[in-house]
Structure formats: structure tokens, C-alpha cells
Scaffold this motif. Sequence first.
Motif, PDB file in Angstrom:
ATOM      1  N   VAL A 267     -59.871  32.953 -40.177  1.00 62.48           N
ATOM      2  CA  VAL A 267     -59.906  31.580 -39.680  1.00 62.48           C
ATOM      3  C   VAL A 267     -58.533  31.143 -39.195  1.00 62.48           C
ATOM      4  N   MET A 268     -57.476  31.545 -39.923  1.00 64.77           N
ATOM      5  CA  MET A 268     -56.159  30.990 -39.663  1.00 64.77           C
ATOM      6  C   MET A 268     -55.439  31.621 -38.478  1.00 64.77           C
ATOM      7  N   TYR A 269     -55.778  32.847 -38.096  1.00 65.06           N
ATOM      8  CA  TYR A 269     -55.064  33.436 -36.955  1.00 65.06           C
ATOM      9  C   TYR A 269     -55.239  32.604 -35.676  1.00 65.06           C
ATOM     10  N   PRO A 270     -56.462  32.176 -35.325  1.00 69.85           N
ATOM     11  CA  PRO A 270     -56.564  31.276 -34.164  1.00 69.85           C
ATOM     12  C   PRO A 270     -55.802  29.975 -34.371  1.00 69.85           C
ATOM     13  N   VAL A 271     -55.768  29.478 -35.613  1.00 68.89           N
ATOM     14  CA  VAL A 271     -55.018  28.247 -35.895  1.00 68.89           C
ATOM     15  C   VAL A 271     -53.523  28.493 -35.743  1.00 68.89           C
ATOM     16  N   TYR A 272     -53.028  29.609 -36.314  1.00 66.89           N
ATOM     17  CA  TYR A 272     -51.612  29.951 -36.148  1.00 66.89           C
ATOM     18  C   TYR A 272     -51.245  29.988 -34.665  1.00 66.89           C
ATOM     19  N   SER A 273     -52.134  30.573 -33.864  1.00 66.80           N
ATOM     20  CA  SER A 273     -51.853  30.695 -32.433  1.00 66.80           C
ATOM     21  C   SER A 273     -51.770  29.332 -31.764  1.00 66.80           C
ATOM     22  N   ARG A 274     -52.583  28.405 -32.196  1.00 65.45           N
ATOM     23  CA  ARG A 274     -52.585  27.074 -31.583  1.00 65.45           C
ATOM     24  C   ARG A 274     -51.360  26.255 -31.983  1.00 65.45           C
ATOM     25  N   ILE A 275     -50.832  26.490 -33.194  1.00 60.42           N
ATOM     26  CA  ILE A 275     -49.685  25.702 -33.664  1.00 60.42           C
ATOM     27  C   ILE A 275     -48.390  26.505 -33.598  1.00 60.42           C
ATOM     28  N   GLN A 276     -48.384  27.576 -32.816  1.00 59.83           N
ATOM     29  CA  GLN A 276     -47.218  28.467 -32.767  1.00 59.83           C
ATOM     30  C   GLN A 276     -45.957  27.756 -32.307  1.00 59.83           C
ATOM     31  N   ASP A 277     -46.080  26.688 -31.527  1.00 62.57           N
ATOM     32  CA  ASP A 277     -44.909  25.971 -31.027  1.00 62.57           C
ATOM     33  C   ASP A 277     -44.372  24.948 -32.027  1.00 62.57           C
ATOM     34  N   ASN A 278     -45.137  24.651 -33.064  1.00 66.89           N
ATOM     35  CA  ASN A 278     -44.703  23.721 -34.114  1.00 66.89           C
ATOM     36  C   ASN A 278     -44.310  24.547 -35.338  1.00 66.89           C
ATOM     37  N   ARG A 279     -43.075  25.059 -35.324  1.00 65.88           N
ATOM     38  CA  ARG A 279     -42.673  26.027 -36.336  1.00 65.88           C
ATOM     39  C   ARG A 279     -42.722  25.486 -37.774  1.00 65.88           C
ATOM     40  N   PRO A 280     -42.270  24.265 -38.061  1.00 62.18           N
ATOM     41  CA  PRO A 280     -42.381  23.764 -39.439  1.00 62.18           C
ATOM     42  C   PRO A 280     -43.826  23.710 -39.938  1.00 62.18           C
ATOM     43  N   LEU A 281     -44.752  23.291 -39.061  1.00 68.30           N
ATOM     44  CA  LEU A 281     -46.161  23.240 -39.461  1.00 68.30           C
ATOM     45  C   LEU A 281     -46.694  24.639 -39.690  1.00 68.30           C
ATOM     46  N   LEU A 282     -46.313  25.595 -38.839  1.00 66.72           N
ATOM     47  CA  LEU A 282     -46.755  26.980 -39.011  1.00 66.72           C
ATOM     48  C   LEU A 282     -46.252  27.542 -40.333  1.00 66.72           C
ATOM     49  N   ILE A 283     -44.999  27.303 -40.669  1.00 64.79           N
ATOM     50  CA  ILE A 283     -44.428  27.829 -41.907  1.00 64.79           C
ATOM     51  C   ILE A 283     -45.115  27.231 -43.126  1.00 64.79           C
ATOM     52  N   SER A 284     -45.291  25.918 -43.127  1.00 69.82           N
ATOM     53  CA  SER A 284     -45.924  25.277 -44.282  1.00 69.82           C
ATOM     54  C   SER A 284     -47.372  25.725 -44.440  1.00 69.82           C
ATOM     55  N   MET A 286     -48.641  28.697 -43.500  1.00 71.48           N
ATOM     56  CA  MET A 286     -48.633  30.070 -43.998  1.00 71.48           C
ATOM     57  C   MET A 286     -48.310  30.128 -45.487  1.00 71.48           C
ATOM     58  N   LEU A 287     -47.337  29.344 -45.940  1.00 77.16           N
ATOM     59  CA  LEU A 287     -46.981  29.333 -47.359  1.00 77.16           C
ATOM     60  C   LEU A 287     -48.128  28.799 -48.214  1.00 77.16           C
TER      61      LEU A 287
END
Length: 478
Positions: A267-284, A286-287
Amino acid sequence: MAENLGNKAIKGTIWASVDRLGSMGLQFVVNLILARLLVPADFGAIGMIMIFILVSQVFVDGGFSSALIQRKDADQTDFSTIFFWNIGVGAIFYLLIFISAPMIAAYYSMPVLQPVLRVLGSILILNAIISIQTTRLQKSLSFASLAAIDIISSLLGGATAVAMALYGLGIWSLVGMMLSMNAIKIIMFYCVTGWLPSPEFSRQAFRRLFNFGGYLFCANLLQTVCQNVQGIIIGKRFSASQMGYYSQADKLNSISGYTLPQIIVQVMYPVYSRIQDNRPLLISTMLMNLRVIAFVIFPLLFILILVAEPLIGFLYGEAWLPAAPYFRILCVGSVFMCLTNINYYGVAAVGHSRELFLWSFYKWGVLLALLLIGMNFGMTALIWSIVASNVNIFLTNAFLSRKWVGIGIFAIARAVLPAGLLSTALLCALMSLSWLGISLHWAIQAAIFATLYIAGACTLRLRAVNEALDMMRRLKSA
């Protein structure tokens, strides 16, 4: 937009969970039935030849599925181009398998593998047809449709296998299960989506997608070869029965160590791809995913380590007890493997597939070296070499995540160690009971572990508890 995407991800998680757990549950039940109708050598024979199917499948996919998901503006031309490419590559590799089947059978000194491989190889063409349909639904987060297709095909494919086994068809029941499942999927995909490719092949679209997917293809190829090469080693150096024990242990281990975490990753890989430009959101994000996976999967793995032998005897019968030590060791490796794909797909989502490819030479080269060393010291040493490789893969992906996403290894450790330390303490405490001569039924041991784990997590106020509860509330409201 972020909230809407979050709701889509939650709904996707619901249906991805239904898909994975439903399909897994059906296949697990079918596997239990087949384990009592077939002999370990039947499962071992399939395990020996699956590397040839799986490696060919990597060529069929070519990394294009991930590339289509990662690309924000993929259109009908892109999907159609890759559809026809997959069909062509699938036909070529089926022909190669058909021609090489006699040589593979001779290598293992098992003549039955020749017709089995020639028939089973046709699954490559079926998978080529299925691949793009699956990718389209994943990209649009349409996991409800995927769940229905996977569960129904698993049910009918499993029923086919059991019927064939009852008629005494042996190894062919395993072949029949895989082929029937994929044939049913093709029919259902068309009925559900109605999608058909356009009669076009764009070289420009192909090159654009290959620039991303090509590196993932090479990385996945190395991964598939090295993760399945033990089938060749065990089948040749040991026996079909030992391969059967290992195969069954690996299947049971994969449920907890791979399939369940993969629900989140899917589920999250497509989400990661969509938020790839918002690095803080991507990091939080993933953690948070790492914390939830560790909180749920770690105790499950430690319970399985605790009750491995009686559990396998209960599920499969006493004939399969030699698989218990293998299963226990594989569960140790899964403590690391259940986390590694979050980092892997985080790096892929930000567009660094080339780095994943280059580092694959190191990761899978280490695995191959460890396997070649371990096989000289017996089956147990061979399986421990797989565990050592799992640790190396986890650390390597964590390093790449730190470099390209910005998640440090200490941040990952802080996310997963609380659940890991609590699980370890409970495992040691319950194992000490047997050392003191206190014998408890395996189900009671599992229940005690689960109860104390939940109580300990709440008492220690682990962050993952609130995150898991919040996810459950959002799942309920979605």
C-alpha cells in the motif's frame, strides 16, 4: 490532499490486508491438506525448479511494474507498451525453459522434472497477462478489486490442487494449483476492469520507463537468483526430502516474516511515490511504518520460535518434524527481513533505483558467498548463512535509506528496538520455564507471551501502541 491520500492509504491497507490475509489463509489451509496427502519429496521437487520460474518471471516483469507505479503520469500508451513487451518476453523464456527442461532434470537426476517444468513454465505467459492489470489497480489504490480476484482465485486453485491430490496425482497437484489460479485471475481481471491494451508499442515510452525500471529489474534479478539458489544447492547436495522440509519451513516463515509486512509495503509504495517531494512527511511515514511492523511482527516471530516444534507437529503431522529446526532459524532471519522493504521502497520512491541496483551486487554477492560456505557444514549451517545474509541486507538498505531518504540507522533502531527488546525478554523468560522443568502446552505458552507482550507494551507506553490503535480506528472509520 494529504488527508485524502491518507484516507486512500488506510482504505488500501484494509483491502490489502483482506487480500493478503484471505489469500494467505486459504493457501495455508490448502498447504496443510496437501502436506498430509503428498510426501516431502513432492514439495522438494517443486522447490528445486522454482528458481527457473522465478528468475524468468523477473525478466518478464523487467522492473516495469514499479516504474509504472512510480511514474505520476503513466497513461494508456505506457501500459499497452509494457503489456506487449511482457507477453513477448514471457513467450521467449517459456521456450527457453521448454528446451532446457531435459538438462535440468538430468542435473537433479529426477526425470519427472522434465514434464513438470515444461508444463509449469507456461505460467510465465499467464503472469505476463496478469502483471499490467495488477499494476493498474495497485497504482490507483484499487485494492478491493485485487482482494476479490486474489481470494477467489486462491480458493478455486486450492480446490483444484486438493482434488488432484485425492486422485493420486502427486506433484502434478501442485502444478495444477499454480496454473489454475493464474488462469482464473486472467478471466476475473477482465470481468472486473474490462481493460484491454491499445494496439500500440511506443519506443519512447519504453525507453522512459526502462530508465527507472531497468535498474530495479537488475536488482530484482540478482535478488531472486540469490534468494532461491539454495533450492539448487539443497536439491543437488542434499536430497529432495530435505528440500521439502526446508520449503515447508520457508513457506510458514514467509507468512509472518514477509507476507504480513508486505501488506503495508504494497500500500505504501504508491504513497511514498506521491509524497516523494515532501521529505519530512516521507521520513515520518516510513518510521511510523517501521514501528508498527516491529510492534506486530516481532512478537509473532518470537512466539513461533518458542513453539516451533509442537506447532509444526500439530499443523503438518509428525512426518514434518524435521522442518522445525529449519523453521526456528528462519524466524530469526525474518526479524530483520520484515523491516528491510520499507527502506528499499523508500529509496525507490525518491527515484534512486540505480543505487539499489549497484548495491545489489554487494548484498546478493554476500549471500551467495555465505551459502557456498555454509553448505559445506550441513543444512543447519546453510540456513544460518541465510540469516547472516538477512542481517547484511537490512543494514545495507538502512544505509541507502540514510543516504537518499534521510533516515539514520539510529532513528531506525529507536523505532524498532522497544518491541524487539520486550519480545526478547519474554522469549527468554518463557524458555527458562522448560529449563526449570515446567512444561506447558504450546498454545498456552503462546497465549501467555501475547498477553504479557500487550501488557508490557501498554505499561511502557510504546509509541507504536498508539500508532497501531490509531490505524485500527482509521481502518474502522474508513
